[in-house]
Design a protein around this motif. Sequence first.
Motif, mmCIF file in Angstrom:
data_model
loop_
_atom_site.group_PDB
_atom_site.id
_atom_site.type_symbol
_atom_site.label_atom_id
_atom_site.label_comp_id
_atom_site.label_asym_id
_atom_site.label_seq_id
_atom_site.Cartn_x
_atom_site.Cartn_y
_atom_site.Cartn_z
ATOM 1 N N ARG A 223 0.744 -1.303 0.111
ATOM 2 C CA ARG A 223 0.265 -0.127 -0.089
ATOM 3 C C ARG A 223 0.849 1.246 0.068
ATOM 4 N N SER A 224 2.015 1.041 0.334
ATOM 5 C CA SER A 224 2.980 2.197 0.083
ATOM 6 C C SER A 224 4.392 1.830 -0.148
ATOM 7 N N ARG A 225 5.319 2.561 -0.792
ATOM 8 C CA ARG A 225 6.302 2.024 -1.497
ATOM 9 C C ARG A 225 7.350 3.555 -1.466
ATOM 10 N N ALA A 226 8.774 3.248 -1.071
ATOM 11 C CA ALA A 226 9.588 4.177 -1.275
ATOM 12 C C ALA A 226 10.971 3.552 -1.968
ATOM 13 N N THR A 227 11.529 4.492 -2.636
ATOM 14 C CA THR A 227 12.457 4.177 -3.432
ATOM 15 C C THR A 227 13.862 5.206 -3.485
ATOM 16 N N ASP A 299 9.503 6.504 3.802
ATOM 17 C CA ASP A 299 10.185 7.603 3.318
ATOM 18 C C ASP A 299 11.365 8.042 4.636
ATOM 19 N N ALA A 300 10.835 7.989 5.899
ATOM 20 C CA ALA A 300 11.566 8.267 7.055
ATOM 21 C C ALA A 300 12.563 6.918 7.144
ATOM 22 N N ILE A 301 12.396 5.827 7.134
ATOM 23 C CA ILE A 301 13.202 4.767 7.205
ATOM 24 C C ILE A 301 14.242 4.936 6.096
ATOM 25 N N LEU A 302 13.970 5.393 4.979
ATOM 26 C CA LEU A 302 15.047 5.326 3.953
ATOM 27 C C LEU A 302 16.071 6.317 4.248
ATOM 28 N N GLU A 303 15.198 7.611 4.538
ATOM 29 C CA GLU A 303 15.970 8.752 4.916
ATOM 30 C C GLU A 303 17.178 8.533 5.949
ATOM 31 N N GLY A 304 16.503 7.606 7.011
ATOM 32 C CA GLY A 304 17.703 7.027 8.097
ATOM 33 C C GLY A 304 18.669 6.324 7.576
ATOM 34 N N ILE A 320 15.991 10.237 -2.977
ATOM 35 C CA ILE A 320 14.807 9.606 -2.613
ATOM 36 C C ILE A 320 13.642 9.929 -3.541
ATOM 37 N N ALA A 321 13.061 9.021 -4.356
ATOM 38 C CA ALA A 321 12.074 9.287 -5.061
ATOM 39 C C ALA A 321 10.805 10.028 -4.620
ATOM 40 N N GLN A 322 10.235 11.091 -4.925
ATOM 41 C CA GLN A 322 9.176 12.042 -4.428
ATOM 42 C C GLN A 322 7.927 11.490 -4.984
ATOM 43 N N SER A 323 7.737 10.655 -6.209
ATOM 44 C CA SER A 323 6.552 10.163 -6.841
ATOM 45 C C SER A 323 6.669 8.885 -7.269
ATOM 46 N N LEU A 324 5.744 8.254 -7.602
ATOM 47 C CA LEU A 324 5.818 6.881 -8.593
ATOM 48 C C LEU A 324 6.618 7.252 -9.701
ATOM 49 N N ALA A 325 6.262 8.314 -10.623
ATOM 50 C CA ALA A 325 7.083 8.455 -11.634
ATOM 51 C C ALA A 325 8.562 8.541 -11.486
#
Length: 475
Positions: A223-227, A299-304, A320-325
């Motif tokens: 339901r959520s994704r961070a790249t 996003d916070a985990i990736l930033e960490g 860090i990607a700010q959108s799906l695109a």
Amino acid sequence: MPSSPPADLLAELEAMIGGEHVLTGAEAIAPYCEDWRGRRHGIARAVARPASVDEVAKIVDWSRRHRVPLVPQGGNTGLVYGGIPDDSGQAVVVQLGRMNRVRALDTADAVAIVEAGVILQTLQQRAAEAGLFFPVSLAAEGSCQIGGTIATNAGGTAVLRYGNMRDQVLGLEVVLPDGQIWNGLRTLRKDNTGYDLKHLFIGSEGTLGIVTAAALKLHAAPRSRATALASVRDFAAAVRLFQLAREHAADVLSGCECFTEACRALVETHAPHVAQPALRGGVYVLLQLDAASPEIPLDAILEGILAAGFDQDIVEDGVIAQSLAQAEQLWGLRENITEAQKRAGPSFSHDVSTPISAIPDFVERCLAALQALEPGLRPVVFGHIGDGNLHFNILAPAGLDPSRRHILQEQVETALYDLVAAYRGSISAEHGLGEMKRDLIEHYRPSLDSELMRAVKRQFDPSNLMNPGKAVRLL
């Protein structure tokens, strides 16, 4: 009983599945006799395109009675010539693309029962429509077929979290070499009733039978994704970043890919439609986090992770990607490497794995060995650092004489595979053995392994009619 003349053989085959579904003639069968890179060209007697498991069973029985070899084929996206006929012109290619039904999709059990010819991307889409997720993902997912991914035990970019194709299979339907249909389409998560027979066929490359359908696990949809994409100095830093990601992200870490600056430059030159990030480095690490709950702060985990990487002098730069695109743009860098390499010219391809901890030393020693062999070699190194699988490919020097290229390829292969063996790795991490690596395992695996593989092959296929000459050589 004596075999019929070839014309009668094909007439019998046409009567079984319909004449329009038995292709003959060089032009009609050519696409099925050549690998997608155009490197291996075989010769087939015909191409049969069955539409059901019963038709496959009839073809196999026909093969047994007339001693005609069969080569099962899915989307023909393999890289080791596992689905290509040999040069004898005796084999019939059994192309399974017409068997493309999703027979059932059970949301309560989170199981899909699909036929072998279903395109991987189609299954992903059907699962998503049902609010679920099928995790196997690879560059060829728009054309590879489920039967082929099972026959080769495909890996891809999500192995780190979800495992290989083997880990998704609950049950199989297989046509055996004697024409019997084994209905092992069980959907149980627990079934401890003796040998788990399905595992014999997963990764067997069609040498023990033809997979016609599979019961596959589905998973909770993200339901959520961070790249994020990070640049680091070298592979030692890339491994350290992976360890940081694993510590910080735990079970939401679904992908950890790596590629070199040479790979990025190839994509920039030969796939200019792919957006390029501003950061530059010796090696790039692509991280993806997925969660079934939107409440988890990915996003916070990736930033960490990146912050810890900066603090420990591991990460040089990152985005860090700010959108799906934007996430798709970052993945586009990784996913277009193979195509860019193909456009760049002839290359030597190697799909290997080592323990993750060994990757930095392994890469360093490989690069030194290549430099000693031929200074003009151009390494293209990328892969799945989170599961220890690297695609260690090498572009041949520009203008290299073809006769020298063949000799150099053998020298490169020996140098790399000897180092793989030294680190107790595998010469085929996810592509299989096919024809290309069939004989190499005689040198790089214990002899007992090969003896046991031959014993299994003889037990299932004593006439050696199922994809003969692939994966294992019968002595």
